[in-house]
Design a protein around this motif. Structure first.
Motif: not given
Length: 286
Positions: A31-49, A190-195
C-alpha cells in the motif's frame, strides 16, 4: 502508489530443460505509504518478487498492478521505463554499481538519462546528498575515495535522484558494522516517516522487521506461508525456528524468561517492549 500481486506465478527459462518455478500463486499488496517487509530463507523467492516490483521480470501467470499499470505475461517490454522511475531498487552492495568519476556525476546520471538538464540534475544531486546525510563537499570527489558506508549512501542517493514513489531495499545493511547498520536503517525510517516514501524491505534480520515494518510477508519455497503485522506473525517462536526465519532478539530473550518462570501475556518484539513487559510482570512501572 499501490503495488498489487494477483495469483502471480513465475518460472525461469520456461519451456526448456532448465525450467525452474520460483513463485506459486502469490497474492501480495504494498500500500502507498506503507513499510512492508519480505522475509524467508535463501531460495524462498524473495529476490524474484523484488524483480516483479518494477517489472524487471514479468509474471508467467497472473498479473502485477504497479499503480495504474498492469503487467501481464504478454506485456510489451518497450514501455516499462516509467515504472523503473517510480519504483527504485537498492540492490545488495549497491556501491558496486558506482562508476562515474565524481559523486555528482554518479548521482546525476539517472535523472539525465530521463531527459533532465545537467544543471537541474546537479541541483538534484546536492539535494539527494543532503537527504542521505552526506556533506556537499564530497560532490566533486571520486566515489571510490570514500568510505564503504559513504559509498553506499551515494549509491542510494543515485536511486533517490530518480524521485521514486516506492523504494525497494534488498538487504540494505549487508556488510555494515552494527553502528553503520543502525544509521542506515534510521535513514530509511526518516525517508518513510518524514518524506512519505513507501518502503519495501527484503531482509533476513528480523529485528529490523519488528522495529520498522508495519506488514510482513513470510516466504517459503516460492509461496507465502504467513503474512500480517510483525508482532502477530512472530509470536510463534517454534514456528519461526522450524521455517529457519530467525527470531527477534527481544522475543528470543523473552522465551528464556518464560523458561525461568516469568509469565508474559505475549512475546515482546522490541527491546522497549521487553523492558515494559518485564516490569509490568513485576507490578512496576517505568
Amino acid at each position: 502508489m499501490d503495488i498489487q500481486f494477483e495469483k502471480v506465478s513465475f518460472e525461469y527459462q520456461p519451456n526448456t530443460p532448465f525450467a525452474q518455478k520460483a513463485l506459486w500463486d502469490i497474492d501480495l499488496s504494498v500500500k502507498s505509504g506503507s513499510y512492508t517487509a519480505i522475509v524467508g530463507h535463501t531460495g524462498s523467492g524473495k529476490s524474484t518478487i523484488l524483480q516483479h516490483l518494477n517489472a524487471l521480470v514479468k509474471p508467467t501467470e497472473g498479473r502485477v498492478l504497479i499503480g495504474e499499470r498492469e503487467i501481464l505475461p504478454t506485456t510489451n517490454n518497450k514501455n516499462l521505463k516509467p515504472i523503473r522511475k517510480k519504483v527504485g531498487i537498492v540492490f545488495q552492495f549497491p556501491e558496486a554499481q558506482l562508476f562515474d568519476e565524481t559523486v555528482e556525476k554518479d548521482i546525476s546520471f539517472g535523472p539525465m538519462n530521463f531527459g533532465i538538464s545537467a544543471e537541474e540534475a546537479a541541483k538534484i544531486a546536492r539535494e539527494m546528498l543532503a537527504l542521505v546525510g552526506l556533506p556537499e563537499e564530497i560532490l566533486h570527489k571520486s566515489p571510490f575515495d570514500l568510505s564503504g558506508g559513504q559509498m553506499r549512501r551515494v549509491a542510494i542517493a543515485g536511486v533517490l535522484a530518480m524521485q521514486p514513489e516506492v523504494l525497494v531495499l534488498d538487504e540494505p545493511t549487508a556488510g555494515l558494522d552494527p553502528q553503520g547498520r543502525k544509521e542506515m536503517m534510521e535513514m530509511f525510517k526518516e525517508l518513510h516517516e518524514k518524506h512519505g516514501m513507501t518502503i519495501v524491505l527484503v531482509t533476513h534480520l528480523m529485528d529490523d522487521v519488528t522495529s520498522f515494518a508495519d506488514k510482513v510477508y513470510v516466504l517459503e519455497k516460492g509461496r507465502i506461508v504467513k503474512s500480517g503485522v510483525p508482532s502477530e506473525v512472530f509470536q510463534n517462536v517454534e514456528w519461526l525456528n522450524e521455517k529457519h526465519i530467525g527470531v527477534p532478539q527481544a522475543a528470543a530473550f523473552a522465551k528464556k524468561l518464560e523458561r525461568a518462570g516469568v509469565q508474559l501475556e505475549r512475546l515482546p518484539m522490541t527491546t522497549e517492549e521487553l523492558v515494559n513487559a518485564f516490569f509490568e510482570n513485576r507490578g512496576e512501572h517505568i
